[in-house]
Design a protein around this motif. Structure first.
Motif, mmCIF file in Angstrom:
data_model
loop_
_atom_site.group_PDB
_atom_site.id
_atom_site.type_symbol
_atom_site.label_atom_id
_atom_site.label_comp_id
_atom_site.label_asym_id
_atom_site.label_seq_id
_atom_site.Cartn_x
_atom_site.Cartn_y
_atom_site.Cartn_z
ATOM 1 N N ARG A 592 0.499 -1.238 0.069
ATOM 2 C CA ARG A 592 0.013 -0.317 -0.402
ATOM 3 C C ARG A 592 1.432 1.091 0.131
ATOM 4 N NH1 ARG A 592 -5.729 -0.302 2.499
ATOM 5 N NH2 ARG A 592 -6.066 1.012 0.645
ATOM 6 N N ARG A 593 2.113 1.121 0.212
ATOM 7 C CA ARG A 593 2.686 2.998 1.091
ATOM 8 C C ARG A 593 4.026 2.278 -0.672
ATOM 9 N NH1 ARG A 593 6.813 0.240 3.748
ATOM 10 N NH2 ARG A 593 5.232 0.533 5.877
ATOM 11 N N GLN A 594 4.008 1.592 -1.174
ATOM 12 C CA GLN A 594 4.049 1.373 -2.434
ATOM 13 C C GLN A 594 3.067 2.090 -4.112
ATOM 14 O OE1 GLN A 594 7.426 1.464 -3.693
ATOM 15 N NE2 GLN A 594 7.344 0.919 -6.365
ATOM 16 N N LEU A 595 1.566 1.959 -3.765
ATOM 17 C CA LEU A 595 1.369 2.987 -4.717
ATOM 18 C C LEU A 595 0.780 3.543 -3.775
ATOM 19 C CD1 LEU A 595 -1.395 -1.029 -4.392
ATOM 20 C CD2 LEU A 595 -0.394 0.435 -6.775
ATOM 21 N N GLY A 614 -7.818 4.802 -17.317
ATOM 22 C CA GLY A 614 -6.336 4.518 -17.904
ATOM 23 C C GLY A 614 -5.251 4.954 -17.059
ATOM 24 N N GLY A 615 -5.750 6.634 -16.826
ATOM 25 C CA GLY A 615 -3.957 7.018 -16.219
ATOM 26 C C GLY A 615 -3.990 6.312 -14.464
ATOM 27 N N GLN A 616 -5.167 5.990 -14.538
ATOM 28 C CA GLN A 616 -4.659 5.036 -12.779
ATOM 29 C C GLN A 616 -3.930 3.535 -12.798
ATOM 30 O OE1 GLN A 616 -8.494 4.758 -11.358
ATOM 31 N NE2 GLN A 616 -9.280 7.234 -10.430
ATOM 32 N N LYS A 617 -4.146 3.106 -14.522
ATOM 33 C CA LYS A 617 -3.530 1.501 -14.325
ATOM 34 C C LYS A 617 -2.150 2.029 -14.638
ATOM 35 C CE LYS A 617 -7.739 -0.123 -16.694
ATOM 36 N NZ LYS A 617 -8.402 -0.755 -17.668
ATOM 37 N N SER A 618 -2.125 3.292 -14.877
ATOM 38 C CA SER A 618 -0.858 3.544 -15.416
ATOM 39 C C SER A 618 0.428 3.471 -14.209
ATOM 40 C CB SER A 618 -0.391 4.345 -16.434
ATOM 41 O OG SER A 618 -1.179 4.023 -17.983
ATOM 42 N N ARG A 619 -1.006 4.128 -13.276
ATOM 43 C CA ARG A 619 0.275 4.301 -12.251
ATOM 44 C C ARG A 619 0.693 3.054 -11.506
ATOM 45 N NH1 ARG A 619 -3.469 9.566 -8.807
ATOM 46 N NH2 ARG A 619 -3.674 10.946 -10.909
ATOM 47 N N VAL A 620 -0.471 2.323 -11.812
ATOM 48 C CA VAL A 620 -0.325 1.646 -10.623
ATOM 49 C C VAL A 620 0.986 0.503 -11.233
ATOM 50 C CG1 VAL A 620 -1.216 -1.189 -10.597
ATOM 51 C CG2 VAL A 620 -2.667 0.572 -9.960
ATOM 52 N N ALA A 621 0.906 -0.006 -12.857
ATOM 53 C CA ALA A 621 2.441 -0.256 -13.744
ATOM 54 C C ALA A 621 3.485 0.451 -13.202
ATOM 55 C CB ALA A 621 2.292 0.061 -15.196
ATOM 56 N N CYS A 626 8.463 -0.593 -9.717
ATOM 57 C CA CYS A 626 9.833 0.821 -8.799
ATOM 58 C C CYS A 626 9.303 -0.497 -7.816
ATOM 59 C CB CYS A 626 9.567 1.698 -8.190
ATOM 60 S SG CYS A 626 9.847 2.957 -9.596
ATOM 61 N N MET A 627 8.834 -1.514 -7.162
ATOM 62 C CA MET A 627 9.136 -2.561 -6.383
ATOM 63 C C MET A 627 10.343 -2.917 -6.333
ATOM 64 S SD MET A 627 6.330 -2.566 -4.270
ATOM 65 C CE MET A 627 6.455 -4.167 -3.743
ATOM 66 N N PHE A 632 17.749 3.167 -13.453
ATOM 67 C CA PHE A 632 17.680 3.564 -14.483
ATOM 68 C C PHE A 632 16.699 3.219 -15.095
ATOM 69 C CE2 PHE A 632 18.557 4.586 -19.040
ATOM 70 C CZ PHE A 632 20.264 5.468 -18.928
ATOM 71 N N LEU A 633 15.944 3.752 -15.734
ATOM 72 C CA LEU A 633 14.448 3.499 -15.593
ATOM 73 C C LEU A 633 14.254 4.566 -16.976
ATOM 74 C CD1 LEU A 633 12.635 5.963 -12.873
ATOM 75 C CD2 LEU A 633 13.206 3.903 -13.496
ATOM 76 N N VAL A 634 13.568 3.328 -17.696
ATOM 77 C CA VAL A 634 13.320 3.887 -19.867
ATOM 78 C C VAL A 634 12.074 3.565 -19.862
ATOM 79 C CG1 VAL A 634 13.513 2.012 -22.131
ATOM 80 C CG2 VAL A 634 15.797 1.962 -20.314
ATOM 81 N N LEU A 635 11.818 4.423 -19.679
ATOM 82 C CA LEU A 635 10.114 5.451 -20.432
ATOM 83 C C LEU A 635 9.682 4.977 -21.620
ATOM 84 C CD1 LEU A 635 9.842 7.257 -17.255
ATOM 85 C CD2 LEU A 635 9.906 4.577 -17.558
#
Length: 710
Positions: A592-595, A614-621, A626-627, A632-635
């Motif tokens: 829950r802290r991560q989310l 759609g935007g909320q699903k993106s935040r979950v992804a 990040c877990m 190094f992030l590739v977006l």
């Protein structure tokens, strides 16, 4: 129950009346729930043991078994059980005494009667017995509950229509050009999205619909397109939501077929010409009809239609070769572009677009912005691309707090007007609060002063008549936070003479020489199909280069985000369970802290993923990515479906991130916010350019100008 009562009295002659009543209530309450004598003992055994010190545990267990047989005679002789009264909870003697303390004479209370102290029951043990019974009942209730598969809710709408408009509509006399939908509600399951809302769309104006993720913008468009919200029947509506079905139809023909009038005339023209050419008929009526068809085709400029369709397709990225390909040969993204091309070509009275820039590269977005600025009918578009909203709309509709507010001007003007409006509301509220406080002070001071009675009454009435103002509701600020990282010594990432091609196909990348560090903020731009995603996969080791070497630091840990990761989330679980599946062994609080660090908190984290926007699903992804604590992030296109506030938050999170970032995006504002280096992908090469995004936009606009002048 009489038999049980007598049995208890005979077994425990010194039992107090209230204790006996308590034991009987427990037995009566659990009569249908007790499965064996052990459960009866668990419920009342300790209480009975305290009452009679001379009885052993086995004696008490035997008594409990006898009591069970009296409660459930059908278990021994098959007789029908007597009707029992089920209580909601065990009787609590303390509460009983408190409630009836005014009727002491009528109640025999263990606190009021003289009694032998040795017969008192330990309060803790009594409470423990009650808790055990309660726990058993709750457990049984859970066990008997039928588990059901989570069901997707559907959106519903209701609307109040005026009698005048209904009569005009019924008579076919409603010829208004403006669309007015008044006093309507929209709900998604139990969640109310809009209540008592009004929307007016003036003919020829372009409306941008904005608001936070999950408030119902896309649902509103579907309600209008699907007819759940009524608009005059003479309006033609086109909602670009689903991709074109792939078949043998050529891309250009697929667009031309949208003009049903032209298609119908051409079909009839071919039929008549075939009849006349065959010589089977020389009917003058057919010749007259053919002449009429030619006149109509000339009036609608049917001969110019192919060129018009070709221009639209070209603007959306279809070169002449692609325009002559069958629709089934295109991927989903290109079929969505085809759907957009068909909508632009057919020019409905009301065009509904939901995130049209998501499927486009920067060149196509710039073309679409220019094209829609001359849109002749009414446009309602949901978009989170701030530059698009500052270029295309003439008006902004702001969805918030279950209502719609309308603002004149583009998004930049909307932000200024809304900010000023909220400031004025806050000033007005604070002024009224200060005035109320001052008047109340006067009332409190002179309330009991006879000489000031008239003044006090006047002030009280004045306060009652003041309109009740509410403090300004501030939208919760969206915050995103990427994990902290440890620094790595260079070199971090280096591409040396890298080339790539799929099997024996054309070369996608050739002789690429580029590098990145832990401080990198690189944005990769270029046309769709130019090799941007391929380059990302080579960098992460998902694909191996055909030639050349990709050097990666041994401690570099990639976090990869792409739109297909969002689409492939398990839709049948909630967000906490989703993280649990991917990273088992942690506590619920950690998930829950991560989310929460990506704005998915409270009840939102417990909703099924399918019910999220759609935007909320993106935040979950993002949270799942990040877990693993990447450095190094590739977006790859991370802004698709994110609202403007979340895109701003993403930009801030990228800026604060202590690792490196490579970003593929078409969102101009995000690129300008975060990127220090721009890589252009195209014609088989990848090169870094000086001048940043301004230079790239200048190059794209030059290319568009050249292609339009051809």
């Amino acid at each position: 129950m009489t038999t049980c009562s007598e049995y208890i009295k005979s077994a425990f002659p010194l039992i107090d009346d209230d204790l006996q009543q308590y034991v009987e209530d427990v037995l009566e309450n659990g009569a249908e729930d007790f499965e064996n004598s052990e459960e009866v003992y668990e419920a009342i055994g300790e209480v009975l043991q305290e009452i009679s010190k001379d009885k052993t545990e086995n004696d008490i267990r035997n008594i409990c078994e006898d009591l069970l047989n009296m409660l459930r005679p059908e278990q021994t002789n098959g007789a029908t059980s007597s009707k029992t009264r089920i209580l909601n909870a065990p009787i609590h003697l303390g509460s009983m005494a408190a409630n009836l303390e005014n009727n002491v004479k009528d109640v025999k209370s263990i606190w009021l009667m003289q009694r032998d102290d040795s017969l008192k029951v330990d309060a803790r043990k009594l409470e423990k017995a009650q808790a055990k019974l309660q726990e058993k009942q709750e457990k049984r209730s859970k066990d008997t509950k039928v588990t059901s598969v989570p069901k997707l809710e559907t959106a519903t709408a209701s609307q109040v229509t005026s009698k005048k408009e209904s009569k005009l509509e019924a008579k076919g006399m409603n010829r208004t050009q403006d669309i007015r939908i008044e006093n309507f509600d929209i709900a998604y399951g139990d969640k109310v999205l809009l209540q008592g809302a009004d929307i007016v769309l003036a003919y020829g104006r372009r409306y941008g619909l904005v608001g936070r993720n999950g408030l119902g913008k896309s649902t509103l468009l579907r309600m209008i397109a699907g007819g759940q919200l009524q608009i005059p029947s003479h309006f033609s509506i086109l909602h670009v939501e689903q991709e074109v079905i792939g078949d043998e139809t050529l891309a250009l023909d697929s667009v031309l077929q949208c003009d049903t009038v032209r298609e119908g005339l051409l079909k009839r023209e071919r039929e008549i010409s075939a009849i006349i050419n065959s010589g089977s008929s020389a009917d003058s009526n057919l010749s007259n009809e053919l002449t009429e068809i030619y006149t109509q085709l000339q009036n609608i400029e049917a001969d110019k239609a192919p060129a018009k369709a070709s221009i639209i397709l070209s603007g959306l990225g279809f070169n002449p070769t692609m325009q002559q390909k069958a629709t089934k040969t295109f991927s989903g993204g290109w079929r969505m572009r085809l759907a957009l091309a068909r909508a632009l070509f057919s020019r409905p009275d009301l065009l509904l677009l939901d995130e049209p820039t998501n499927m486009l590269d920067i060149k196509a977005i710039i073309w679409l912005e220019n094209y829609l600025q001359n849109w002749p009918t009414t446009l309602l578009v949901v978009s989170h691309d701030r530059h698009f909203l500052e270029t295309v709309p003439t008006d902004i509709l702001h969805l918030h707090s279950q209502r719609l507010d309308s603002y004149r001007g583009n998004y930049e003007q909307f932000v200024k007007t809304k900010t000023e409006k909220l400031k004025n509301q806050q000033r007005e509220y604070e002024a009224q609060m200060a005035h109320r406080s001052h008047v109340q002070e006067f009332i409190d001071k002179f309330r009991y002063n006879a000489n000031r009675a008239a003044s006090v009454q006047s002030k009280i009435k004045m306060l009652e008549k003041l309109p009740e103002l509410k403090p300004v509701e501030k939208e919760v600020e969206v915050t995103l936070k990427f994990p902290d990282t440890e620094p790595l010594s260079p070199p971090i990432l280096q591409l040396d003479e890298v080339s790539f091609k799929y099997n024996e196909g054309r070369i996608i990348l050739s002789n690429v020489n580029l590098g990145a560090t832990m401080d990198s903020r690189i944005c990769i731009v270029g046309d769709n199909g130019a090799g941007k995603t391929t380059l990302l996969k080579i960098i992460m080791g998902i694909l191996s280069p055909t030639s050349g070497i990709c050097h990666v630091h041994r401690n570099l840990k990639f976090g990869y985000f792409s739109q297909h990761h969002v689409d492939q989330l398990d839709m049948n679980v909630n967000s906490v369970e989703l993280l649990q599946q991917s990273f088992p062994g942690k506590t619920v609080e950690e998930y829950r802290r991560q989310l929460g660090s990506f704005g998915v908190s409270g009840d939102l984290a417990l909703q099924t993923v399918a019910s999220l926007s759609g935007g909320q699903k993106s935040r979950v992804a993002f949270a799942r990515m990040c877990m693993s604590c990447p450095n190094f992030l590739v977006l790859d296109e991370p802004t698709n479906h994110l609202d403007i506030e979340t895109i701003e938050a993403l930009g801030k999170a990228i800026t604060k991130f202590t690792g490196g970032i490579i970003l593929v995006s078409h969102d101009e504002r995000l690129i300008r916010m975060v990127c220090k280096e721009l890589w252009i992908c195209g014609n088989g090469s990848v090169k870094s350019i000086e001048g940043g995004f301004d230079e790239y936009r200048r190059i794209v606009e030059q290319e568009l100008e050249v292609s339009q002048n051809k």
